[in-house]
Design a protein around this motif. Structure first.
Motif, short mmCIF file in Angstrom:
data_model
loop_
_atom_site.label_atom_id
_atom_site.label_comp_id
_atom_site.label_asym_id
_atom_site.label_seq_id
_atom_site.Cartn_x
_atom_site.Cartn_y
_atom_site.Cartn_z
N ASN A 1 0.82 -1.21 0.00
CA ASN A 1 0.00 0.00 0.00
C ASN A 1 0.86 1.26 0.00
O ASN A 1 0.32 2.37 0.04
N GLY A 2 2.17 1.10 -0.01
CA GLY A 2 3.06 2.25 0.02
C GLY A 2 3.33 2.78 1.41
O GLY A 2 3.90 3.86 1.56
N GLU A 3 2.96 2.02 2.44
CA GLU A 3 3.16 2.48 3.81
C GLU A 3 4.45 1.91 4.39
O GLU A 3 4.78 0.74 4.18
N ILE A 4 5.17 2.75 5.12
CA ILE A 4 6.41 2.32 5.77
C ILE A 4 6.07 1.48 7.00
O ILE A 4 5.33 1.93 7.89
N VAL A 5 6.57 0.26 7.05
CA VAL A 5 6.31 -0.62 8.19
C VAL A 5 7.53 -0.75 9.10
O VAL A 5 7.40 -1.22 10.24
N ALA A 6 8.70 -0.33 8.63
CA ALA A 6 9.91 -0.34 9.46
C ALA A 6 10.90 0.65 8.85
O ALA A 6 11.01 0.74 7.63
N GLU A 7 11.61 1.39 9.72
CA GLU A 7 12.56 2.38 9.24
C GLU A 7 13.70 2.53 10.24
O GLU A 7 13.47 2.56 11.46
N ALA A 8 14.92 2.63 9.73
CA ALA A 8 16.09 2.77 10.59
C ALA A 8 16.10 4.14 11.27
O ALA A 8 15.61 5.13 10.73
N THR A 9 16.70 4.17 12.44
CA THR A 9 16.76 5.41 13.22
C THR A 9 18.19 5.89 13.44
O THR A 9 18.40 6.94 14.04
N CYS B 1 6.76 -10.13 6.16
CA CYS B 1 6.12 -9.60 4.95
C CYS B 1 5.26 -10.71 4.33
O CYS B 1 5.78 -11.75 3.93
N ASP B 2 3.96 -10.47 4.24
CA ASP B 2 3.04 -11.42 3.63
C ASP B 2 2.95 -11.12 2.13
O ASP B 2 2.40 -10.10 1.73
N LEU B 3 3.51 -11.99 1.32
CA LEU B 3 3.49 -11.77 -0.13
C LEU B 3 2.07 -11.75 -0.68
O LEU B 3 1.81 -11.13 -1.72
N ASP B 4 1.14 -12.40 -0.01
CA ASP B 4 -0.25 -12.38 -0.46
C ASP B 4 -0.88 -11.00 -0.31
O ASP B 4 -1.92 -10.72 -0.92
N ALA B 5 -0.25 -10.12 0.48
CA ALA B 5 -0.76 -8.76 0.62
C ALA B 5 -0.65 -7.96 -0.68
O ALA B 5 -1.24 -6.88 -0.81
N THR B 6 0.09 -8.48 -1.65
CA THR B 6 0.22 -7.81 -2.94
C THR B 6 -1.00 -8.07 -3.83
O THR B 6 -1.19 -7.35 -4.83
N LYS B 7 -1.79 -9.06 -3.52
CA LYS B 7 -2.82 -9.54 -4.46
C LYS B 7 -3.93 -8.52 -4.68
O LYS B 7 -4.40 -8.35 -5.81
N THR C 1 -7.04 -5.00 -8.54
CA THR C 1 -8.00 -3.89 -8.55
C THR C 1 -7.40 -2.69 -9.28
O THR C 1 -7.28 -2.69 -10.49
N ILE C 2 -6.98 -1.67 -8.53
CA ILE C 2 -6.55 -0.42 -9.18
C ILE C 2 -5.34 -0.61 -10.08
O ILE C 2 -5.19 0.06 -11.10
N PHE C 3 -4.45 -1.55 -9.72
CA PHE C 3 -3.28 -1.80 -10.55
C PHE C 3 -3.36 -3.16 -11.24
O PHE C 3 -2.37 -3.88 -11.35
N ASP C 4 -4.58 -3.49 -11.72
CA ASP C 4 -4.75 -4.64 -12.61
C ASP C 4 -4.32 -4.18 -13.99
O ASP C 4 -5.09 -3.58 -14.75
#
Length: 309
Positions: A252-260, A271-277, A282-285
């Protein structure tokens, strides 16, 4: 769910005098930490084995070639492959590659859990310049020491998913992600070494550089519904600072982890690869929505062609 527990292994500065063996020891320490946190894949930065040597102007080709690896694995890097195989951990890292034919590339590899190299990518979009430039605050001589990559942007089936790679400046170009997106990529692995200040624009400092880093990676992830992990070599190398900001971005373009920090630092995320489906359906079919009859200009020209006055 198809979970890849990814360890993004940021490296702090590597000084010019630091040996590959010392760097590999640091990389192994991060791998040990990753194993303890349940990681199944570890990603290291661009040119992970050495300092960012394109900042140094060199005329002696033998001096230049000393920064390059003639084979992979080699004596210095074999411990990485052995430890990764022992842990059953996939791995990716970048290095300077000197081929048997004498060609020089900025390269990264993808290694599966058995220690086998299953993918190789060579950097396409080389930034910087090829001759000493007195107008710059410091040199960025990638065009002097490397030739543009010849691999294109392939995607590999491995570790239960579809993985692609790119390197540093590639992340700023939307074509990089889209070519992989058109192959169904589910995770893009990339390393970077990005100076903290623009050598040609002194007021563009770390804050703006980090903003552009996030922007590029988040846009690429969202517009192709893919995970993207971007890992830095950071900190002050012999007086030349590099940004950190390593990050993992979801489809979704959201940062889930970032170095400090700008030191050796590990980010771990499941990371769930199925989250790409969802995004891909839909919008990027692409099959339903892309209008390629209008995109010819993208591959027909390089520089800008202005409309008639």
């Amino acid at each position: 769910m198809r979970i890849v527990t990814l360890a993004a292994a940021q490296l702090g500065p590597i000084q010019r005098a630091e040996s590959r063996q010392h760097v590999v020891a640091r990389m192994l320490e991060l791998m040990d930490q990753a194993k303890a946190k349940g990681a199944t894949m570890i990603l290291y930065p661009e040119l992970a084995l050495t300092t960012f040597f394109p900042r140094w102007y060199m005329e002696d080709q033998a001096e230049v070639d000393a920064w390059f690896e003639r084979e992979m694995p080699n004596a210095a890097t074999l411990p990485l492959f052995e430890r990764a195989k022992e842990y059953g951990m996939a791995m990716s890292f970048g290095y300077a590659e000197l081929t048997p034919e004498g060609r020089h590339f900025n390269t990264c590899i993808l290694v599966d859990r058995t220690g086998k190299i299953v993918g190789k990518y060579r950097k396409t979009h080389l930034p910087g310049h090829s001759e000493f430039d007195t107008s710059r605050a410091f040199q960025h001589l990638e065009k002097r020491y490397f030739e543009p990559g010849d691999t294109g942007f392939p995607v590999w089936r491995t570790e239960g998913g579809l993985f692609g790679m790119c390197i540093c400046n590639d992340r700023r170009w939307p074509e990089t992600y889209r070519v992989m997106g058109l192959q169904g990529v589910e995770m893009v692995l990339l390393g970077y070494n990005t100076p903290s200040v623009n050598s040609q624009k002194a007021d563009e400092g770390p804050e703006k550089r980090l903003f552009h880093n996030r922007l590029s990676v988040q846009a690429g992830a969202y517009q192709n519904s893919t995970w993207v992990a971007a890992v830095a070599k950071a900190g002050n190398e012999d007086g030349f600072p590099l940004i950190g900001g390593s990050l993992i971005v979801d489809p979704n373009g959201e940062i889930v982890a970032e170095a400090t920090t700008e030191d050796d630092e590990l980010l771990v995320h499941a990371c769930d690869l199925d989250a790409t489906k969802f995004g891909k359906a839909t919008i990027f079919d692409f099959a339903r929505h892309r209008r390629i009859e209008h995109y010819g200009r993208i591959t027909a020209q390089t520089g800008v062609e202005l409309p008639p006055e």
